[in-house]
Design a protein around this motif. Structure first.
Motif, short mmCIF file in Angstrom:
data_model
loop_
_atom_site.label_atom_id
_atom_site.label_comp_id
_atom_site.label_asym_id
_atom_site.label_seq_id
_atom_site.Cartn_x
_atom_site.Cartn_y
_atom_site.Cartn_z
N UNK B 455 26.56 -42.59 6.14
CA UNK B 455 25.66 -41.98 7.12
C UNK B 455 25.67 -40.47 7.01
N UNK B 456 26.83 -39.93 6.73
CA UNK B 456 26.90 -38.47 6.61
C UNK B 456 26.12 -37.98 5.41
N UNK B 457 26.27 -38.65 4.27
CA UNK B 457 25.58 -38.23 3.05
C UNK B 457 24.07 -38.28 3.25
N UNK B 458 23.60 -39.31 3.94
CA UNK B 458 22.16 -39.51 4.04
C UNK B 458 21.57 -38.88 5.28
N UNK B 459 22.42 -38.19 6.01
CA UNK B 459 21.90 -37.52 7.20
C UNK B 459 21.02 -36.34 6.80
N UNK B 460 19.98 -36.11 7.60
CA UNK B 460 19.04 -35.04 7.26
C UNK B 460 19.71 -33.68 7.18
N UNK B 461 20.82 -33.50 7.88
CA UNK B 461 21.48 -32.20 7.87
C UNK B 461 22.53 -32.08 6.78
N UNK B 505 14.52 -29.20 -1.28
CA UNK B 505 15.39 -30.16 -0.59
C UNK B 505 14.79 -30.57 0.75
N UNK B 506 14.31 -29.60 1.48
CA UNK B 506 13.72 -29.90 2.79
C UNK B 506 12.52 -30.82 2.63
N UNK B 507 11.70 -30.51 1.64
CA UNK B 507 10.51 -31.35 1.40
C UNK B 507 10.92 -32.77 1.02
N UNK B 508 11.98 -32.88 0.21
CA UNK B 508 12.48 -34.18 -0.23
C UNK B 508 12.92 -35.02 0.97
N UNK B 509 13.69 -34.40 1.84
CA UNK B 509 14.20 -35.13 3.00
C UNK B 509 13.06 -35.50 3.94
N UNK B 510 12.16 -34.57 4.17
CA UNK B 510 11.11 -34.80 5.18
C UNK B 510 10.10 -35.84 4.74
N UNK B 511 10.09 -36.16 3.44
CA UNK B 511 9.05 -37.08 2.97
C UNK B 511 9.65 -38.32 2.35
N UNK B 512 10.67 -38.85 3.00
CA UNK B 512 11.19 -40.14 2.61
C UNK B 512 11.94 -40.16 1.30
N UNK B 513 12.55 -39.06 0.90
CA UNK B 513 13.39 -39.03 -0.31
C UNK B 513 12.65 -39.65 -1.49
N UNK B 514 11.39 -39.21 -1.64
CA UNK B 514 10.55 -39.79 -2.69
C UNK B 514 10.66 -38.95 -3.95
N UNK B 515 11.29 -39.48 -4.97
CA UNK B 515 11.50 -38.64 -6.15
C UNK B 515 10.19 -38.34 -6.86
N UNK B 516 9.23 -39.22 -6.78
CA UNK B 516 7.95 -38.94 -7.43
C UNK B 516 7.28 -37.72 -6.82
N UNK B 517 7.46 -37.56 -5.53
CA UNK B 517 6.82 -36.43 -4.86
C UNK B 517 7.36 -35.11 -5.39
N UNK B 518 8.69 -35.05 -5.49
CA UNK B 518 9.30 -33.82 -5.98
C UNK B 518 8.92 -33.57 -7.43
#
Lengths: 440, 704, 354
Positions: B455-461, B505-518
């Motif tokens: 949970x800590x690793x995948x937390x937004x913060x 990183x912020x964009x990655x987290x805010x958009x569902x950790x979508x690697x294609x997006x990045x």
């Protein structure tokens, strides 16, 4: 201690202790000393044409090889005793009887010291003379030699037998100065270096045409004409090597007599040393021979002496080394090559003065031993000393930078001269080391 | 009268000012003098029987060593000058480290005062902030110097100038030189360099900037950035006064994009179509098309397999198959990367069926598990903290062993499961390590350690995971991470563009950790589509993305490319050939891949293959790899010849297919002239040599 | 007048302070060095304590200072009374340069002979039971054997590869020594020959103690305390580890009670514990937050003296009530001999360390 070595020892220690702020004053006095030291060098420097580097991978225990101790507790002395050698006053481990016979040719440095106790970074320090950590990827001694010297023969100037380590590479000099690893196992009866012979259907003419086509293709995006394009130097070297039959024969151990092959010992390390001798005979600049397995955290008796459990005659690391090393030195001498061939035997660190619970020893870079012979080295001497239990240097500490400096000078390379990285940065061939004057 | 006597005596007897604080005053003195360096008393075994914590990371250990150790031999409270802690560094007694302190220095007078006050360790204050002034130094000409100051703020509120005990280190003395007394920095070469300033247990990077002369031949104004990626890159280029290369042409761009996204060369037809289309956003459309293709999933499955160090075992081939399938399917179905990671960390069950459970089986024990997790999910090489705290990297021994403790309960057999018990020994305490979220807190017994960590690793913060992941994506696409070294995040190795890294990183987290997006952000940027550099070798400006960086091909991609060029494609042949990039398991037998230097995944994969030396060239010339395929009766060349294709067409075809280049008329003529009147067997041999040169060229095996 | 108004006590403080400053002693007295040696004289019922300041002899039970003696040693690490109580060995030296063993008469404390053979401080000096021979153990890693009328030691033992912190005679005239290399070596002082090496400790061994004679002729265990946070019990001449007990922090000093039934262990975190060597049950004797440096156990099995830092404490059982001699007052008493602490009566008993 004479004026130069006394004060350079002082500055060296300080550099050791101070992080960062290398006092520029100290640095320039270091180079001043080095230059003046160069000027005073006797004419035996630069005699070596070639170098054979026996790389004892894993960190060989100094206490079980070149720096055995007598009147010490058992857990320091280890399971083996020490024996006298041809040179009165110098003792070696009882596992090195043949080496004991040729000790008059050897200079044993017993006070080498380094702060690095992990294999990767320690390898780099010993093999390049530079500690890792800066943005620069330093070249190994062999690569510097290959860069410094034009090879007269089509044989590559820097060869590793049977394979290399990443720290043996060319760093910023580019892979064309990297080592040629022969691959395979010289001890096998069918040993040959791969891909040296023409593929069926290819001959010298087609080879040249292929080379020419390669040039033309590389020329496409540039404004140069094809004949002005320089190919990857490694390709050039490959083309040359393939088209020179005499060069290829260098790798054929079948040309050696059975007696000679037997003298070196039938294991990989022994035959690799024999191959190294053949290669330097034919003008190769630096041959590095790899002996793995020295990282003996467990059971010294098994790994260092026996080789396998139940062995009646020891075939472990030290007896194998003993046979091959002494054979190499004697062979070079018989062929009158010893004066112009520098032989260095070293690993990346030593091992703990006290045995661990597994009957082995762990990493110990604080003091260890390195052996040099040939190439103008004055034999029959010990340089420096470790303390009573082999824990710290007692006198005359020597750093791997000093070792590199010494090797370069013995090979006739000026350690203060500069190499240039791809982005124009000047890097001295050796920095922070000074010549071990006792060596000659 | 007595009153006066009392006054006088009180004054005479009065103690001089405040008590010297051991942690914040004495330890930095020892650090500055180098006493607790790894080469001296800071070594794990100490030196001469005197052991200090490395660089003063543990003042409790240091105090115990200096004051009460061995019945107080190092401190003489009756005659302070006789204390070993003074006498040795002053050179009054034999000292292995020679003289490291000067008699008249403030260091010695503070040490003396501390000894006179009883060598105590009082209420400990912490260092709350270390500030260097200036934090970023911009120079205008080489050789200029600038003074530096170090200001420390402590937990008791005191703010002190600690410049005298700050240690400033330049990794690259040829570019930035540090001068002492007074502390100054001198910049020698242009660029952006980082030096490190350390005091007590804090280390702060300082940025040194010297703009380049604008000496690149093409003067170009920086184009209006089309995304936040370019605005950050361009801002840095502007600061350094660098002009970037212009955009690469369509052919170069498509080859690069294809290799980066799908691991294969563009087919000639595709290339020609792409070049001839005139629509304005054709590159954007191509990117989008490739991102949704099956080929993307296949190739990026290989990339992820390398990240995760996937490696099969010959006795259990089903495990590797399940793992590979899982990775592939997760990519195809666009599973958020965070969900994939959750599965990797927590999956249990039959590893032949549950693909993700094989992550746990990749490693032999809890410590290796911690190291793999550190490398992949946190971008950190945590292994040094096994034996000692390293104050440069943030990780302590408790962190390392605590992280290992989280994974200690796994049973790594075929049925991956969590046992009720399992522990690792913390080398520092000698006892079982308490599970700990590294750098944060210990996990208490009521929390399930594994879940807490996940949970800590995948937390937004979480400060590590997103940055480490987008950095890997950036490195894969651009050839160099924003933090150089994808598993080497540390304070002493700062990112080249830290705001860009944060934004991605912020964009990655805010958009569902979508690697294609990045990946899309990166591929769409100007920085990605620049023309390659003309000079060979390492490029000084590579960190600023002035030109595109050459990337060596994975051995699997290279083998596929060789096969695509030299063998007929599946469409043409009517049967499908397995592509090497689908063999995610490096133990899949393939002598060709081994010959090309395939990564065994026993250790972290190097980005550069070791396979560039003479042996590789000999193999190219005389080995089976190329020669067999060229001579193959069913290979492309031989088939073309049998079909009666003209030499000119053969030449053009191979150029396009292998190098994505169309030779112009002049060049074709030149080749044909060389061919001359050769025909039959002679012509065949000529063409074989030609084809050999094409696939042996550096242009072929590099992604420019 | 002012004195009378401000009280007897305050007046003394003024005078002390005045004298201090006039004598220039204030600097020296602003810090107290720890007491690093404790010894008890049975006959005289006196406690000797040694530190960097010198040696002080205190009365029993009042803890009144009887005398102080400047032994001209930079530090004193051991004081050992001869079996016939006619002599005292004082051991110490200058850290980093030399180690000294002094033979002084008791109770006059006159220096009779001095041996300066070690290259660093001597941590322990142990008498043989018949008083004819003694052994010194030093930071320099060597142990030396001396006897009467010999100007120099006659054997130097080199079997340790680190500093040696403790030495004690075990049975049959052999000696056990231990120190930084984690081993306990049992050897014959006559020949220097090693009998046994006990290796089970995994850290520096700080202290050794041989169990006193008990009724029934039972064998005597050797106890050792080590940095590895264990106290171990051995059969020293056989070389066998009998049992061991773990502690939460390093046990630095140990002493057997006179009846040999319990071992008193003092730890670095200030804990003093009574340990049963057979059942390994333990009971807390006292708990402070400063490191225990020396323990001497009592004659009548009722009391032990413990030094922690520069304090000496007497701890009494069965209640294990603690009475303390505060250090600052002792300091003043040291130099002026005039000041008496206004506190409840302090009593302590002592017994020879055996």
């Amino acid at each position: 201690m004479d004026y130069f070595t006394g004060s350079s020892k002082q500055t060296m220690r300080r550099d050791f202790l101070r992080i960062g702020s290398l006092v520029s004053m100290g640095l320039s006095s270091q180079s001043f000393l080095a230059k003046t030291a160069n000027a005073n060098l006797p004419t035996r420097i630069g005699k070596a044409r070639s170098c054979i580097l026996l790389w004892l991978d894993g960190g060989p225990s100094h206490l079980e090889t070149f720096d055995p101790k007598r009147d010490v507790p058992e857990e320091v002395r280890g399971p083996f005793k020490s024996i006298a050698t041809k040179v009165p006053g110098i003792e070696l481990s009882e596992l090195l009887p043949s080496t004991a016979r040729i000790t008059d040719k050897l200079a044993i440095v017993r006070s080498v010291t380094s702060p690095l106790g992990e294999h990767g970074i320690a390898n780099q320090y010993l093999l390049t003379g530079y500690q890792p950590g800066s943005p620069v990827n330093y070249p190994s001694i062999g690569s510097v030699l290959a860069h410094h010297r034009q090879s007269k023969s089509p044989l590559p100037n820097y060869i590793t037998v049977p394979e290399s380590r990443s720290s043996m590479g060319a760093g910023f000099l580019g892979s064309s100065y990297g080592p040629f690893s022969i691959g395979g196992d010289p001890a096998r009866p069918n040993f040959q270096v791969r891909d040296l012979d023409y593929y069926p259907g290819i001959d010298g003419g087609r080879l040249s045409r292929r080379r020419q086509f390669l040039q033309q293709i590389e020329a496409l995006d540039t404004d140069l004409s094809a004949d002005k394009v320089t190919l990857d130097p490694t390709f050039e070297q490959a083309f040359r090597l393939i088209s020179t039959p005499e060069a290829k024969r260098a790798f054929n151990l079948g040309e050696e007599s059975d007696a000679t092959r037997g003298r070196y010992g039938s294991r990989t390390f022994g035959q690799s040393c024999l191959l190294a001798r053949r290669l330097v005979e034919r003008g190769v600049g630096l041959v590095s021979v790899l002996q793995t397995g020295w990282d003996t955290h467990q059971n010294l008796i098994l790994s260092l002496r026996d080789g396998f459990s139940g062995a009646r005659v020891g075939v472990g690391l030290v007896p194998t080394f003993d046979q091959a090393f002494s054979a190499l030195i004697e062979d070079l001498e018989q062929r009158q090559l010893l004066d112009e061939t520098l032989v260095v035997a070293m690993g990346e660190f030593g091992r703990t003065p006290k045995l661990n619970t597994g009957g082995g020893r762990d990493h110990w870079p604080r003091v260890f031993s390195v052996v040099l012979a040939g190439g103008g080295v004055r034999g029959g001497q010990v340089i420096g000393a470790s303390d009573r239990i082999g824990e710290s240097p007692l006198e005359r500490p020597v750093t791997p930078a000093d070792l590199a400096n010494t090797i370069y000078q013995l090979l006739g390379i000026d350690p203060d001269s500069e190499l240039v990285t791809a982005d124009g940065r000047p890097i001295r061939i050796n920095q922070g080391g000074s010549f071990i004057s006792e060596m000659v | 009268m007595m009153f006066a006597v009392w006054l006088v005596t009180s004054v005479l007897v009065a103690e001089p000012n405040t008590l010297v604080d051991f942690d914040s005053e004495i330890v930095p003195i020892l650090t500055h003098a180098g006493c607790n360096a790894g080469a001296c008393h800071g070594a794990a075994a100490g030196r001469g029987g005197f052991h200090l914590s490395l660089f003063g990371s543990d003042p409790q250990v240091d105090y115990a060593s200096i004051v009460p150790f061995a019945e107080g031999r190092r401190v003489n409270l009756v005659d302070v000058s006789k204390s070993l802690i003074l006498a040795k560094p002053l050179g009054m007694l034999d000292h292995g480290g020679d003289v490291v302190l000067e008699e008249n220095s403030s260091s010695v007078s503070i040490l003396r005062r501390w000894l006179e006050q009883g060598a105590m360790r009082g209420p400990q204050r912490q260092l709350t902030e270390l500030r260097i002034e200036p934090a970023e130094a911009t120079f205008s000409t080489p050789g200029q110097t600038m003074p530096l100051r170090a200001i420390a703020t402590f937990s008791d509120g005191e703010e002190t100038d600690v410049t005298a005990w700050a240690i400033v280190h330049s990794d690259d003395p040829a570019s930035v030189e540090i001068l002492q007394e007074p502390l100054r920095v001198r910049c020698l070469r242009p660029g952006q360099h980082t030096i490190l300033a350390r005091f007590w247990n804090r280390i702060v990077p300082v940025s040194i900037v010297l703009p380049y002369d604008d000496r690149l031949p093409i003067e170009r104004k920086l184009e209006t950035p089309n995304s936040f990626v370019d605005s950050q890159i361009n801002m840095q280029l502007g600061k350094l006064n660098l002009s970037p290369n212009e955009t690469a042409d369509d052919a170069t761009f498509l080859r690069r994009l294809r290799l980066d996204l799908t691991g294969r060369l563009p087919a000639p037809k595709e290339l020609l179509e792409f070049q001839s289309t005139t629509s304005l956003n054709k590159r954007e459309r191509m990117i989008d098309d490739l991102l949704v293709s099956k080929e993307f999933s296949s190739f990026w499955a290989l990339r992820l397999a390398r990240w995760f160090q996937l490696r099969g075992s010959p006795q259990e081939p089903q495990a590797a198959i399940a793992y590979s399938n899982w990775i592939q399917q997760s990519l195809e179905s666009r599973t958020p990367y965070s969900d994939m990671v959750r599965e990797l960390l927590t999956a249990t069950g039959d590893s032949h069926l549950v693909g993700a459970a094989n992550f746990t089986r990749t490693v032999a024990d809890a410590r290796q598990h911690a190291e793999l997790v550190g490398s992949v999910l946190m971008g950190s090489r945590i292994q040094c903290a096994n034996c000692h705290n390293h104050p440069f990297a943030r990780w302590t021994q408790d962190d390392y062993h605590g992280l290992a403790a989280i994974f200690a309960r796994f049973d790594r057999g075929r049925m991956v499961s969590l046992k009720t018990q399992g522990a690792v020994t913390n080398l520092r305490t000698g006892e079982s390590a308490v599970p700990r979220i590294p750098g944060v807190r210990f996990l208490n017994e009521s929390e399930a350690a594994l879940e807490g960590f996940t949970n800590w690793i995948l937390d937004a913060d979480n400060p590590h995971f997103a940055k480490a992941t987008v950095n890997r994506l950036w490195d894969a696409m651009m050839g160099r991470g924003l933090v150089a070294g994808v598993d080497d995040f540390r304070e002493t190795n700062p990112p080249s563009h830290s705001q860009l890294l944060d934004a991605l990183a912020v964009d990655f987290i805010a958009n569902g950790y979508d690697i294609r997006r990045t990946i899309r952000w990166i591929a769409m940027s100007d920085a990605y589509s620049r023309r390659p550099s003309r000079t060979s070798g390492k490029n000084e400006f590579e960190a600023w993305y002035v030109a595109s960086l050459p990337k060596p091909l994975y051995p699997e991609v290279l083998l596929d490319a060789i096969d695509d060029v030299l063998e007929l494609t599946s469409l043409e042949k009517g049967e499908s050939r397995e592509r090497a990039i689908t063999w995610l398991d490096p133990t899949h037998p393939s002598p060709d891949l081994d010959a090309l230097g395939r990564c065994s995944r026993i250790e972290v994969c190097q980005s550069q293959s070791q396979h560039q030396g003479l042996a590789a060239k000999l193999q190219a010339i005389n080995g089976e790899l190329l020669n067999r395929r060229i001579a193959d009766k069913n290979g492309r060349l031989q088939c073309y010849l049998r079909d009666g294709m003209a030499a000119r067409n053969i030449i053009e075809d191979f150029f396009l297919r292998a190098l994505s280049k169309k030779p112009n008329e002049e060049q074709i003529v030149m080749w044909l002239e060389e061919l001359g009147a050769l025909h039959g067997e002679e012509q065949k041999r000529w063409l074989e040599d030609f084809v050999w040169a094409i696939v042996s060229s550096e242009d072929f095996s590099t992604n420019r | 007048m002012v004195i009378q108004r401000m009280g007897h006590r305050c007046g003394r403080i003024f005078i002390s302070a005045l004298l201090f400053s006039l004598l220039g002693l204030d600097r020296i007295c602003s810090a107290d060095p720890p007491i690093t040696a404790l010894a008890f004289s049975l006959k005289q019922r006196q406690l000797m304590a040694g530190s960097q300041k010198g040696m002080v002899v205190l009365e029993w039970p009042g803890l009144k200072q009887v005398r102080l003696k400047d032994c001209e040693l930079e530090s004193i690490h051991d004081i050992s009374v001869s079996p016939d109580e006619k002599h005292v060995l004082v051991a110490g030296g200058s850290p980093g340069s030399s180690g000294v063993v002094q033979m002084r008469s008791w109770p006059e404390l006159e220096l009779e002979q001095s041996w300066n053979e070690h290259q660093d401080v001597v941590y322990k000096v142990a008498w043989r039971a018949d008083g004819q021979e003694w052994v010194s153990a030093s930071w320099d890693g060597f142990c030396k054997v001396y006897s009467w009328n010999a100007k120099a030691s006659h054997i130097t033992m080199t079997s340790h590869s680190g500093p040696v912190f403790d030495a004690t005679y075990v049975l049959d005239g052999s000696v056990a020594t231990a120190g930084g290399d984690g081993t306990i070596v049992v050897w014959k002082p006559g020949s220097g020959e090693t009998i046994k090496v006990l290796r089970q400790h995994t850290g520096t061994v700080h202290a050794l103690a041989l169990q006193p004679v008990r009724e029934g002729n039972q064998e005597r265990l050797l106890a050792s305390a080590s940095e590895d946070r264990t106290v171990r019990f051995w059969q020293p001449n056989v070389g066998r580890l009998v049992r061991f007990h773990r502690f939460p922090s390093t046990p630095g000093s140990i002493a057997w009670t006179r009846d040999g039934r319990s071992l008193i262990v003092g730890c670095d975190d200030g804990l003093v514990v009574q340990l049963d060597p057979v059942s390994l049950t333990s009971g807390i004797v006292s708990q402070r937050d400063s490191r225990v440096l020396s323990i001497v156990a009592d004659l009548g099995d009722n009391l032990i003296a413990v030094s922690t830092g520069s304090d000496v404490r007497a701890i009494e059982r069965p209640e294990w009530a603690v009475t303390v001699l505060p250090s600052t007052h002792a300091t003043l008493a040291w130099y002026l001999g005039a000041f008496r602490p206004k506190r409840p009566k302090i009593s302590c008993w002592l017994s020879p360390r055996f």
